[in-house]
Enzyme design. Structure first.
Site, PDB file in Angstrom:
ATOM      1  N   ASP A 104      66.922  57.186 109.858  1.00 27.10           N
ATOM      2  CA  ASP A 104      67.281  57.952 111.049  1.00 27.10           C
ATOM      3  C   ASP A 104      67.285  59.426 110.644  1.00 27.10           C
ATOM      4  OD1 ASP A 104      68.217  59.091 113.327  1.00 27.10           O
ATOM      5  OD2 ASP A 104      69.903  57.712 113.595  1.00 27.10           O
ATOM      6  N   ILE A 164      68.073  62.169 112.241  1.00 27.07           N
ATOM      7  CA  ILE A 164      69.377  62.771 112.569  1.00 27.07           C
ATOM      8  C   ILE A 164      70.209  61.699 113.257  1.00 27.07           C
ATOM      9  CG2 ILE A 164      70.654  64.580 113.775  1.00 27.07           C
ATOM     10  CD1 ILE A 164      68.173  66.305 113.794  1.00 27.07           C
ATOM     11  N   ASP A 218      70.382  53.285 112.118  1.00 24.78           N
ATOM     12  CA  ASP A 218      71.720  53.880 112.176  1.00 24.78           C
ATOM     13  C   ASP A 218      72.638  53.283 111.107  1.00 24.78           C
ATOM     14  OD1 ASP A 218      71.342  55.502 114.594  1.00 24.78           O
ATOM     15  OD2 ASP A 218      71.276  53.602 115.675  1.00 24.78           O
TER      16      ASP A 218
HETATM   17  C1  IPD Z   1      73.562  57.151 117.707  1.00 24.68           C
HETATM   18  C2  IPD Z   1      74.826  57.231 116.884  1.00 24.68           C
HETATM   19  C3  IPD Z   1      76.018  56.694 117.655  1.00 24.68           C
HETATM   20  C4  IPD Z   1      75.793  55.281 118.113  1.00 24.68           C
HETATM   21  C5  IPD Z   1      74.539  55.228 118.987  1.00 24.68           C
HETATM   22  C6  IPD Z   1      73.344  55.736 118.175  1.00 24.68           C
HETATM   23  P1  IPD Z   1      71.485  58.784 117.210  1.00 24.68           P
HETATM   24  O1  IPD Z   1      72.450  57.499 116.918  1.00 24.68           O
HETATM   25  O2  IPD Z   1      74.700  56.499 115.699  1.00 24.68           O
HETATM   26  O3  IPD Z   1      77.157  56.705 116.843  1.00 24.68           O
HETATM   27  O4  IPD Z   1      76.881  54.844 118.861  1.00 24.68           O
HETATM   28  O5  IPD Z   1      74.310  53.886 119.374  1.00 24.68           O
HETATM   29  O6  IPD Z   1      72.183  55.709 118.984  1.00 24.68           O
HETATM   30  O7  IPD Z   1      70.869  58.553 118.544  1.00 24.68           O
HETATM   31  O8  IPD Z   1      72.356  59.984 117.185  1.00 24.68           O
HETATM   32  O9  IPD Z   1      70.507  58.739 116.107  1.00 24.68           O
END
Ligand code: IPD
Length: 297
Positions: A91, A93, A233
């Site tokens: 990921d 970011i 993530d």
């Molecule tokens: C998100 C973050 C968030 C989680 C979301 C993710 P992103 O990632 O990890 O904590 O609750 O489901 O999508 O979109 O910032 O890479």
């Protein structure tokens, strides 16, 4: 499939090097709240920096490790799901909403899995200069030298939800069955024992799954429940968590061995001899009001 056994130490060093380069790109960017793109809705954001960082990281990984697969948030397609092959799971970011708002809880999350099992994890928050990393079987560390959990042998026993500080996330789905399950579960976790609730100490939503997992690994959070996020993530944070003595169960009741791409997770911190971990998972599961269900699209 790669022919040679991956050299995990070498992968770890390379990922740390890449995290540093990505961190410079991330901190030098200036995203504008009203200028960023959205994916499926207005809270599911993507910026040019997400894409640029993923391009830099994937180029570097494909060049150095042409035999290994690559899965990244910004280039993922459901027609190419995770396989058993050695795979970098990235990921660029994690915490994009925070990044856009300048809330300093965002990171690059660089994981490496073999046979669906996270083997190496590097999570770097360039805003606080905090690096978390782990290699399977070799422990987890903050800023390379501080072993996790932070309290070491003095880590306290787990003592149930009513003395726990936990993380939950709102996610970007704001209607439907998963949303209802989250809301009703949050209510049950928060409300008083007299009303049938768990009355946790409190709940945090820091907006980055990877950093939530690293906080559980560090021992500053007791538990993290998530539904809807993706392998990129959690892959890196997962091995950091388990190398720090934590466990990962399913975000739905009953399954103690979720897959890294299951999109539902329940992480619990380490404790002396693992005492209280299974009890805390079971207690948490008893407060889940509904069933989380996600597809790979
Ligand atoms: C998100 C973050 C968030 C989680 C979301 C993710 P992103 O990632 O990890 O904590 O609750 O489901 O999508 O979109 O910032 O890479």
């Amino acid at each position: 499939m790669a022919e040679e056994t991956p050299n995990l130490s070498e992968v770890h060093e390379f990922l740390i090097e890449l995290a540093g380069k990505a961190g410079e790109l991330i901190t030098s960017a200036h995203p504008l709240i009203n200028g960023v793109g959205s994916k499926k809705n207005s809270s599911d954001l993507v910026t040019e920096t997400d894409r640029a960082v993923e391009a830099v990281v994937s180029d570097a990984l494909r060049t150095k490790y042409p035999d290994y697969e690559f899965m990244g948030e910004e280039t993922y397609h459901p027609s190419k799901p995770l396989t058993e092959a050695p795979t970098f799971i990235v990921d660029p970011i994690d915490g994009t909403v925070n990044f856009v708002h300048g809330f300093p809880s965002a990171c690059i999350s660089l994981g490496f899995a073999v046979g669906y099992e996270p083997m190496v994890g590097v999570v770097f928050n360039p805003f606080t200069n905090t690096l978390y990393s782990a290699i399977k079987g070799q422990g987890a560390f903050m800023n390379r030298t501080k072993k996790l959990p932070l309290k070491g042998d003095d880590v306290e026993p787990l003592n149930g939800l009513s003395s726990a500080l936990i993380a939950v996330e709102w996610g970007s789905d704001r209607s439907g069955a998963n949303w209802e399950t989250k809301l009703r579960t949050f209510e049950s976790l928060g409300k008083s024992k007299e009303q049938g609730g768990a009355m946790v100490h409190s709940m945090r939503s820091m907006g980055s799954a990877a950093l939530n997992l690293c906080s559980v690994a560090s021992g500053v959070l007791d538990l993290y429940w998530e539904g809807g996020c993706w392998a990129w993530d959690v892959c890196a944070g997962w091995i950091i968590l388990t190398e720090a003595g934590g466990i990962m169960a399913d975000g739905n009741p009953g399954n103690w061995q979720p897959r890294v791409d299951s999109r539902r997770y329940l992480a619990v911190r380490g404790s002396p001899k693992g005492e209280g971990q299974t009890e805390l998972v079971e207690e948490f599961w008893s407060h889940i009001k509904g069933t989380l269900s996600y597809s790979d699209e």
